[in-house]
Design a protein around this motif. Sequence first.
Motif, PDB file in Angstrom:
ATOM      1  N   VAL A  70      46.655  39.935  38.107  1.00 39.19           N
ATOM      2  CA  VAL A  70      46.625  39.429  39.483  1.00 39.19           C
ATOM      3  C   VAL A  70      46.662  40.544  40.520  1.00 39.19           C
ATOM      4  O   VAL A  70      45.804  40.603  41.409  1.00 39.19           O
ATOM      5  CB  VAL A  70      47.803  38.449  39.728  1.00 39.19           C
ATOM      6  CG1 VAL A  70      47.765  37.920  41.162  1.00 39.19           C
ATOM      7  CG2 VAL A  70      47.745  37.295  38.733  1.00 39.19           C
ATOM      8  N   THR A  71      47.629  41.428  40.451  1.00 40.88           N
ATOM      9  CA  THR A  71      47.845  42.364  41.551  1.00 40.88           C
ATOM     10  C   THR A  71      47.372  43.782  41.272  1.00 40.88           C
ATOM     11  O   THR A  71      47.356  44.608  42.191  1.00 40.88           O
ATOM     12  CB  THR A  71      49.353  42.414  41.890  1.00 40.88           C
ATOM     13  OG1 THR A  71      50.089  42.857  40.739  1.00 40.88           O
ATOM     14  CG2 THR A  71      49.857  41.040  42.312  1.00 40.88           C
ATOM     15  N   TRP A  83      51.462  40.066  34.849  1.00 41.87           N
ATOM     16  CA  TRP A  83      51.068  39.575  36.176  1.00 41.87           C
ATOM     17  C   TRP A  83      50.307  40.652  36.939  1.00 41.87           C
ATOM     18  O   TRP A  83      49.276  40.387  37.568  1.00 41.87           O
ATOM     19  CB  TRP A  83      52.301  39.134  36.951  1.00 41.87           C
ATOM     20  CG  TRP A  83      52.008  38.659  38.347  1.00 41.87           C
ATOM     21  CD1 TRP A  83      52.082  39.391  39.489  1.00 41.87           C
ATOM     22  CD2 TRP A  83      51.601  37.341  38.730  1.00 41.87           C
ATOM     23  NE1 TRP A  83      51.739  38.633  40.580  1.00 41.87           N
ATOM     24  CE2 TRP A  83      51.441  37.362  40.140  1.00 41.87           C
ATOM     25  CE3 TRP A  83      51.355  36.162  38.046  1.00 41.87           C
ATOM     26  CZ2 TRP A  83      51.043  36.233  40.859  1.00 41.87           C
ATOM     27  CZ3 TRP A  83      50.958  35.039  38.758  1.00 41.87           C
ATOM     28  CH2 TRP A  83      50.812  35.089  40.144  1.00 41.87           C
ATOM     29  N   GLY A  84      50.805  41.865  36.885  1.00 37.87           N
ATOM     30  CA  GLY A  84      50.109  42.949  37.555  1.00 37.87           C
ATOM     31  C   GLY A  84      48.732  43.198  36.961  1.00 37.87           C
ATOM     32  O   GLY A  84      47.764  43.464  37.690  1.00 37.87           O
ATOM     33  N   ALA A  86      42.522  44.164  38.321  1.00 38.65           N
ATOM     34  CA  ALA A  86      42.863  42.790  37.937  1.00 38.65           C
ATOM     35  C   ALA A  86      41.629  41.892  37.875  1.00 38.65           C
ATOM     36  O   ALA A  86      41.489  41.082  36.960  1.00 38.65           O
ATOM     37  CB  ALA A  86      43.886  42.216  38.918  1.00 38.65           C
ATOM     38  N   GLU A  87      40.734  42.051  38.824  1.00 36.07           N
ATOM     39  CA  GLU A  87      39.552  41.177  38.851  1.00 36.07           C
ATOM     40  C   GLU A  87      38.678  41.396  37.612  1.00 36.07           C
ATOM     41  O   GLU A  87      38.218  40.443  36.977  1.00 36.07           O
ATOM     42  CB  GLU A  87      38.743  41.432  40.117  1.00 36.07           C
ATOM     43  CG  GLU A  87      37.549  40.491  40.262  1.00 36.07           C
ATOM     44  CD  GLU A  87      36.811  40.687  41.582  1.00 36.07           C
ATOM     45  OE1 GLU A  87      35.769  40.032  41.764  1.00 36.07           O
ATOM     46  OE2 GLU A  87      37.284  41.493  42.417  1.00 36.07           O
TER      47      GLU A  87
END
Length: 247
Positions: A33-34, A29-30, A38-39
Amino acid sequence: MLLLAALWYAFLAVFPEVSLVGKSPGQVWGYLVTGPTAETAREAILADLRITLRDAAIGFGAGMCAALLVAALFVSVPAAAQTFMPVAMLLRSVPLVALTPIIVLIFGRGLTGVTVMTAIVVFFPALVMIMTGLRSAPRQAMELVAAYGGSRWTALRMVAVPAALPSVFAAARISVPGALIGALLGEWLGSGTGLGASLIRAIPTFQYNRLWASIVVVTLVSVFVYAVVGVLENLVLARFAPKAGQD
């Protein structure tokens, strides 16, 4: 999904020696997303995913269409089924990895080769299920079409195909994950593009976050597409199944 996440955490807890390679759902998830990158990570994975989905969709369509046509031929011409069905089952028993060099040699390493490998994964299970569905058509309805002068192909189109719709959609549901697996395998062994190739490249370069994130993404997509096929099945059967039953 919660159960899978719990099993995931439990596996990493029971086998702490894989902590270098294994990544937890929180770490994935990190990464996606975070995290600070992430992008960039999402863009890279989604770019590969688009290629894999294209390959899987083309192979799925080719495999299902071929299975429908061959199943219709085998049901309408029993001699063809008796002649070629054993050959098809023999080919099905050969691992796709063993056939890959021949497929690449004949069709190349591009989209065509990947499509052939994906279609092979889809074709054989779909063929068996669709043939079973076509053969389950009501005998009285088939005889009624023949009594009014209809050909075997007319009976197939008017009676057997509507009766086989549940089997067709069941074959489609089973084939969706198979098409994705076939596309990944074809990209790994053939084209060198898409998620199949990036998964293999991530291992020797120690990009384990990307490896696990790619696996999670393709798994979620597979579950989503499976659910979409299930929704389409309900809609189509609600429209045509009562009509088929009345016929």
